[in-house]
Design an enzyme around this catalytic site. Structure first.
Site, PDB file in Angstrom:
ATOM      1  N   GLU A 163       4.634 -11.384   0.970  1.00 38.93           N
ATOM      2  CA  GLU A 163       3.164 -11.858   0.339  1.00 38.93           C
ATOM      3  C   GLU A 163       2.096 -12.393   1.077  1.00 38.93           C
ATOM      4  O   GLU A 163       2.703 -13.413   1.917  1.00 38.93           O
ATOM      5  CB  GLU A 163       3.584 -12.718  -1.017  1.00 38.93           C
ATOM      6  CG  GLU A 163       4.243 -11.733  -2.097  1.00 38.93           C
ATOM      7  CD  GLU A 163       4.576 -12.710  -3.333  1.00 38.93           C
ATOM      8  OE1 GLU A 163       3.843 -13.708  -3.431  1.00 38.93           O
ATOM      9  OE2 GLU A 163       5.528 -12.475  -4.019  1.00 38.93           O
ATOM     10  N   GLY A 164       0.920 -11.928   1.012  1.00 40.60           N
ATOM     11  CA  GLY A 164      -0.316 -12.666   1.496  1.00 40.60           C
ATOM     12  C   GLY A 164      -0.327 -12.496   3.052  1.00 40.60           C
ATOM     13  O   GLY A 164      -0.648 -13.183   3.865  1.00 40.60           O
ATOM     14  N   GLY A 166      -0.973  -9.321   4.476  1.00 41.55           N
ATOM     15  CA  GLY A 166      -1.990  -8.050   4.869  1.00 41.55           C
ATOM     16  C   GLY A 166      -0.962  -6.903   5.158  1.00 41.55           C
ATOM     17  O   GLY A 166      -1.460  -5.873   5.657  1.00 41.55           O
ATOM     18  N   VAL A 167       0.029  -6.846   4.237  1.00 42.00           N
ATOM     19  CA  VAL A 167       0.998  -5.572   4.433  1.00 42.00           C
ATOM     20  C   VAL A 167       1.348  -4.873   2.943  1.00 42.00           C
ATOM     21  O   VAL A 167       2.121  -4.136   2.674  1.00 42.00           O
ATOM     22  CB  VAL A 167       2.551  -5.959   4.924  1.00 42.00           C
ATOM     23  CG1 VAL A 167       2.028  -6.251   6.510  1.00 42.00           C
ATOM     24  CG2 VAL A 167       3.012  -7.095   4.464  1.00 42.00           C
ATOM     25  N   SER A 168       0.270  -5.190   2.173  1.00 43.57           N
ATOM     26  CA  SER A 168       0.041  -4.534   0.928  1.00 43.57           C
ATOM     27  C   SER A 168       1.383  -4.749  -0.242  1.00 43.57           C
ATOM     28  O   SER A 168       1.841  -3.940  -0.629  1.00 43.57           O
ATOM     29  CB  SER A 168      -0.154  -3.012   1.019  1.00 43.57           C
ATOM     30  OG  SER A 168      -1.372  -2.930   1.656  1.00 43.57           O
ATOM     31  N   SER A 169       1.684  -6.099  -0.320  1.00 45.20           N
ATOM     32  CA  SER A 169       2.784  -6.509  -1.186  1.00 45.20           C
ATOM     33  C   SER A 169       2.377  -6.220  -2.651  1.00 45.20           C
ATOM     34  O   SER A 169       3.089  -5.653  -3.556  1.00 45.20           O
ATOM     35  CB  SER A 169       3.110  -7.758  -1.153  1.00 45.20           C
ATOM     36  OG  SER A 169       1.997  -8.781  -1.334  1.00 45.20           O
ATOM     37  N   ALA A 172       2.369  -2.206  -3.225  1.00 40.32           N
ATOM     38  CA  ALA A 172       3.658  -1.704  -3.508  1.00 40.32           C
ATOM     39  C   ALA A 172       4.534  -2.191  -4.938  1.00 40.32           C
ATOM     40  O   ALA A 172       5.087  -1.446  -5.386  1.00 40.32           O
ATOM     41  CB  ALA A 172       4.677  -2.434  -2.446  1.00 40.32           C
ATOM     42  N   ASP A 214      -4.110   1.248   0.165  1.00 41.86           N
ATOM     43  CA  ASP A 214      -2.753   0.793   0.075  1.00 41.86           C
ATOM     44  C   ASP A 214      -2.076   1.343  -0.969  1.00 41.86           C
ATOM     45  O   ASP A 214      -0.622   1.845  -0.891  1.00 41.86           O
ATOM     46  CB  ASP A 214      -3.090  -0.626  -0.285  1.00 41.86           C
ATOM     47  CG  ASP A 214      -3.736  -1.476   0.632  1.00 41.86           C
ATOM     48  OD1 ASP A 214      -3.822  -0.880   1.629  1.00 41.86           O
ATOM     49  OD2 ASP A 214      -4.312  -2.675   0.362  1.00 41.86           O
TER      50      ASP A 214
END
Length: 484
Positions: A163-164, A166-169, A172, A214
């Site tokens: 989370e947090g 920048g990988v689109s938690s 998802a 995303d």
């Protein structure tokens, strides 16, 4: 026991299913009867992503190239005879303490569905903000598709997407939840439409003004291929295989990122301010929109998307009219508003209009060049050209004000590396921290680890390295289970 569906050979899905009993035993005593052993379970999965190219230009209609990562969110949903929605969230990468949320679904969805009221209801307790990404799916289905829910639901979430970072938690989480909801309540929807509904959850229920790339990646991606998406608003062009010689990694800067943050919102608003100015210079017809701060532009030339202006056209015809900085107050004195439905101009803010306007125009051109090279791949000698496009994209983020010391340091370490195994790097997603995407020669993980260790020596923070790939939610489908 699996009744239907496939794990697709994914070890994390197998682990999720096998650990269901352990997961439930970690809940408070009052929640341990979370699932009824006599009823069917729906299990879905959606991955996070690395934004290789395109990033924040998505809301301006750019082409984007997105890489689905191995880390993913699993959702297990079981319908419940009550009208209650209960959500339990477990994270393998954050606190081990379960997060719990409960709401009366019938009361929450009492018509007419009002997004502002739903958002306020879910935001009443800041500690429950995470539940908006899941519960919001019910509100969006009810409003956009007139769906009705004659039963409540119990939903167990487990995520390995950081989370947090920048990988689109968040995307998802939205996509896994929305897919489970659709399967459990037998609601027909395509993968693209599902992604667009998830974007509405984030824009109108969560309150984050994200584009759609995303959610589209989490829903539609294929493993080991780049998703090619033209964000006008969500035209899936297909997927591009990554050449055998190349590999993609992510390096976490340790600086928390949020698309709901003020920097991202400011830059997005500034881009729409730039589009409004260009439309005025071009003599396009402007009328008042549905909201007082929103306008409609009759735009047969660029079809409402700033990215459709070419760099040459912008520099020749419009650049001199777009100020470097523009206060919201001064902008509103001269113009009626912007076309964006997710943000509005704040009179008190100073906006970086020129940089935010240039970024999507030039980024769209960069991404097209990147995609053309991959589609006409002639060997690893072209990799440096791909890397240079990534470096240019990163520099453009910084000019917009979306850089950070951490991500800049990581990109500099890649750029300065004497190794011939790493080719390019850029900040991902909304910027202002998060993760850096790295493109390099396949098998160069040792060089990436060296970069991470150098970063630790500079900052004291040991980065997480993200690697691998996995399919989107539509490819995964859903599993139907019974508990033994």
């Amino acid at each position: 026991m699996i009744i239907s569906g496939s794990t697709h050979g994914l070890s994390d899905t197998k682990d999720f299913i096998e650990s269901l009993d352990r997961s439930l035993s970690s809940l408070p005593a009052a929640w341990r009867d979370f699932f009824d052993t006599g009823r069917e379970l729906i299990v879905t999965r959606a991955p996070g992503r690395l934004d290789l190219m395109g990033g924040i230009a998505d809301y301006s209609g750019s082409l984007v190239l997105q890489w689905p990562i191995q880390n993913a969110v699993h959702a297990a949903l079981q319908r419940d005879k009550s009208n209650t929605l209960r959500i339990a969230s477990l994270s393998a990468t954050q606190t081990p303490t379960p997060r719990l949320f409960e709401i009366d679904l019938e009361d929450f969805l009492r018509p007419p569905i009002d997004y502002t009221a739903a958002r306020a209801r879910l935001a009443g307790d800041p500690e429950n903000h995470w539940a908006s990404y899941i519960a919001g799916a019910f509100a969006v289905w009810a409003r956009e598709r007139n769906a009705s829910f004659d039963e409540g639901a119990h939903i167990l979430i487990k995520s390995t997407v950081p989370e947090g970072k920048g990988v689109s938690s968040s995307a998802a989480l939205e996509v896994a939840s929305m897919q489970a909801l659709a399967a459990a309540y037998e609601l027909e929807i395509s993968a693209t439409e599902l992604a667009l509904l998830c974007q509405k959850v984030e824009n109108y229920i969560v309150g984050a003004p994200c584009g759609v790339m995303d959610q589209m990646t989490a829903a539609c991606a294929r493993a080991n291929r780049l998703l090619e998406l033209l964000c006008q608003p969500a035209e899936l062009k297909g997927t591009i295989p990554l050449p055998e010689e190349l590999e993609i990694w992510g390096i976490d800067s340790g600086i928390r990122h949020s698309v709901g943050g003020s920097d991202y919102r400011t830059v997005r608003t500034a881009a729409f301010m730039g589009y409004r100015i260009i439309a005025d210079v071009a003599g396009l017809s402007v009328s008042q929109g549905e909201r007082g701060s929103q306008v409609h532009i009759d735009d047969p030339k660029w079809k409402g998307y700033l990215a459709n202006a070419t760099p040459d056209e912008f520099e020749r015809c419009f650049a001199t009219y777009v100020p470097e900085l523009f206060t919201g107050a001064d902008f509103l004195k001269q113009y009626d508003g912007i076309t964006d439905t997710a943000t509005s101009v704040d009179a008190k803010v100073i906006y970086p209009v020129a940089a935010a306007t240039r970024h999507p125009i030039y980024e769209h051109a960069r991404v097209r060049s990147f995609a053309e090279i991959l589609k006409d791949w002639r060997g690893v000698s072209q990799a440096r050209s791909l890397g240079e496009l990534m470096f240019q994209s990163h520099d453009s983020y910084s000019r917009c004000g979306l850089g950070s010391d951490g991500t800049d340091a990581l990109v500099a370490l890649v750029r300065e590396s004497a190794s011939d195994q790493l080719y390019g790097a850029k900040i991902t997603g909304g910027g202002s921290g998060g993760t850096v995407a790295v493109l390099g020669r396949r098998g160069a993980g040792n060089v990436v680890r060296k970069i991470a260790n150098l970063y630790r020596q500079k900052t004291g923070y040991q980065p997480t390295i993200i690697s691998g790939s996995s399919p989107g939610a539509s490819v995964f489908g859903q599993l139907r289970l019974t508990q033994s």
